[in-house]
Scaffold this motif. Structure first.
Motif, PDB file in Angstrom:
ATOM      1  N   ASN A 134      12.450  35.030  33.446  1.00  0.00           N
ATOM      2  CA  ASN A 134      12.545  36.248  34.172  1.00  0.00           C
ATOM      3  C   ASN A 134      11.325  36.627  34.726  1.00  0.00           C
ATOM      4  OD1 ASN A 134      15.194  37.658  33.520  1.00  0.00           O
ATOM      5  ND2 ASN A 134      14.539  36.645  31.686  1.00  0.00           N
ATOM      6  N   GLN A 156      11.375  37.967  38.617  1.00  0.00           N
ATOM      7  CA  GLN A 156      12.980  38.279  38.673  1.00  0.00           C
ATOM      8  C   GLN A 156      13.024  39.785  39.157  1.00  0.00           C
ATOM      9  OE1 GLN A 156      15.210  35.773  39.685  1.00  0.00           O
ATOM     10  NE2 GLN A 156      12.875  34.333  39.324  1.00  0.00           N
ATOM     11  N   SER A 157      14.064  40.049  39.908  1.00  0.00           N
ATOM     12  CA  SER A 157      14.271  41.263  40.082  1.00  0.00           C
ATOM     13  C   SER A 157      15.444  41.964  39.107  1.00  0.00           C
ATOM     14  CB  SER A 157      14.769  41.683  41.523  1.00  0.00           C
ATOM     15  OG  SER A 157      15.807  40.927  41.683  1.00  0.00           O
ATOM     16  N   SER A 158      16.014  40.948  38.271  1.00  0.00           N
ATOM     17  CA  SER A 158      16.771  41.361  37.530  1.00  0.00           C
ATOM     18  C   SER A 158      16.867  40.661  36.229  1.00  0.00           C
ATOM     19  CB  SER A 158      18.419  41.432  38.040  1.00  0.00           C
ATOM     20  OG  SER A 158      18.917  40.483  38.468  1.00  0.00           O
ATOM     21  N   PHE A 159      17.124  41.007  34.950  1.00  0.00           N
ATOM     22  CA  PHE A 159      17.211  40.266  33.905  1.00  0.00           C
ATOM     23  C   PHE A 159      18.220  39.227  33.730  1.00  0.00           C
ATOM     24  CE2 PHE A 159      18.040  39.655  29.204  1.00  0.00           C
ATOM     25  CZ  PHE A 159      16.820  39.142  28.769  1.00  0.00           C
ATOM     26  N   SER A 160      17.917  38.104  33.293  1.00  0.00           N
ATOM     27  CA  SER A 160      19.153  37.276  32.996  1.00  0.00           C
ATOM     28  C   SER A 160      18.685  36.232  31.805  1.00  0.00           C
ATOM     29  CB  SER A 160      19.470  36.407  34.332  1.00  0.00           C
ATOM     30  OG  SER A 160      18.259  35.627  34.604  1.00  0.00           O
TER      31      SER A 160
END
Length: 325
Positions: free
Chosen positions: A132, A135-139
């Protein structure tokens, strides 16, 4: 089952004289208490808290509240990779024993309770963070927790586990501070009132890969629910005294490490969201460094990567692809 993997179990008494071994994860609840200038007083206070909690819950035929005491044993599990002649400290758990001073009997408790794993540190503090980063969003990475889950199930199904323990493990953790829990009408005499979460957490999903399901209960005298991870039927497979040994042990640790939740001055209501910034709580007389624990988790994750994941990657991937519990 793959004959290249075997487990070795070592046990040590957890008492006021406990000294962590070199292979023990420093962030583990019991090891963290046994460090620094206050180590012996920390241990003595924590053990007294466990006994007091146990007697408060096991109150029948116990007029003076001193009938029982709890003895704790640290179970360290080394995974031996025979093809390379190496072993790695894979899991640490706690085993409870109950001493009944009225009958002079020592009763076997529950194995599990605390759960410590270098590979879990690697997954959460190295792999997940790295995935992550930027990254702009959590995955969540593909296959996250698969190897760890299979290793745990392999251990629980092993002859080594069955030779040492009569029942399957129960692991007790704190609730998640980013979930909302709703109180139900279901109530157990020892586990207390059951709560249901509004959604599944990453921890739930991770432990599900280990073969464990979860239920949330707030025991009598408690102020917040605990998460109980188990196989089978939690309410039917364990005696009241066994369950009390887990509650008293793990809630004591949570009061020390999560006082904002488990030593709060207000009891969880019908709709409950844990809050680690809650100022309305009491502190125990036990010294620890929460920030240091977070830093150590990253160091320990890197240790697992360097000494277990990378050196044995091909063997582990091949084994995981063929393993079926």
């Amino acid at each position: 089952m793959n004959k290249d993997f075997k487990f070795t179990i070592n046990n040590i008494c957890f008492d006021e004289n406990y000294q962590p071994s070199n292979n023990t994860r420093a962030t583990t609840n019991f090891a963290n208490l046994a460090r620094g200038d206050s180590r012996q007083q920390n241990l003595r206070n924590a053990l007294k808290m466990i006994d007091n909690s146990f007697n408060a819950l096991a109150h029948w035929d116990n007029p003076n509240g001193d009938r029982y005491s709890v003895e704790l044993e640290i179970i360290s599990v080394d995974m031996n990779i025979e093809a390379q002649g190496q072993s790695f400290p894979s899991i640490e758990i706690l085993k409870t024993h109950i001493v009944d001073h009225k009958t002079n009997k020592r009763i076997e408790g529950i194995v599990g309770n605390n759960f410590s794993s270098y590979v879990r540190d690697y997954d959460f503090s190295v792999r997940l963070l790295g995935h992550n980063k930027g990254q702009s969003s959590f995955s969540i990475p593909e296959g996250f927790g698969d190897l760890h889950g299979k290793l745990f199930k392999y251990f629980v199904n092993s002859e080594t586990y069955q030779q040492h323990f009569k029942k399957l493990p129960v692991i007790c953790l704190s609730v998640s501070d980013n979930k909302i829990y709703h109180r139900t009408e279901n109530q157990h005499p020892v586990l207390g009132v059951e709560y249901l979460p509004n959604e599944s957490s990453l921890t739930e999903q991770y432990f599900q890969k280990m073969g464990l399901q979860v239920r949330y209960f707030m025991p009598p005298n408690s102020v917040a629910p605990l998460a109980f991870y188990f196989f089978g039927d939690l309410l039917a497979d364990y005696t009241n005294l066994e369950l009390i040994s887990t509650i008293s042990t793990m809630e004591t640790f949570q009061k020390i490490y999560r006082p904002e939740i488990y030593n709060a001055n207000a009891v969880a209501g019908k709709r409950y969201q844990p809050n680690l910034k809650n100022l309305d709580h009491s502190l125990t007389h036990i010294v620890y460094d929460r920030e240091e624990r977070s830093q150590l988790a990253i160091e320990q994750g890197k240790f697992a990567e360097e000494h277990f994941i990378k050196p044995h990657q091909a063997v582990l991937e091949q084994w995981a692809a063929s393993y079926s519990a």
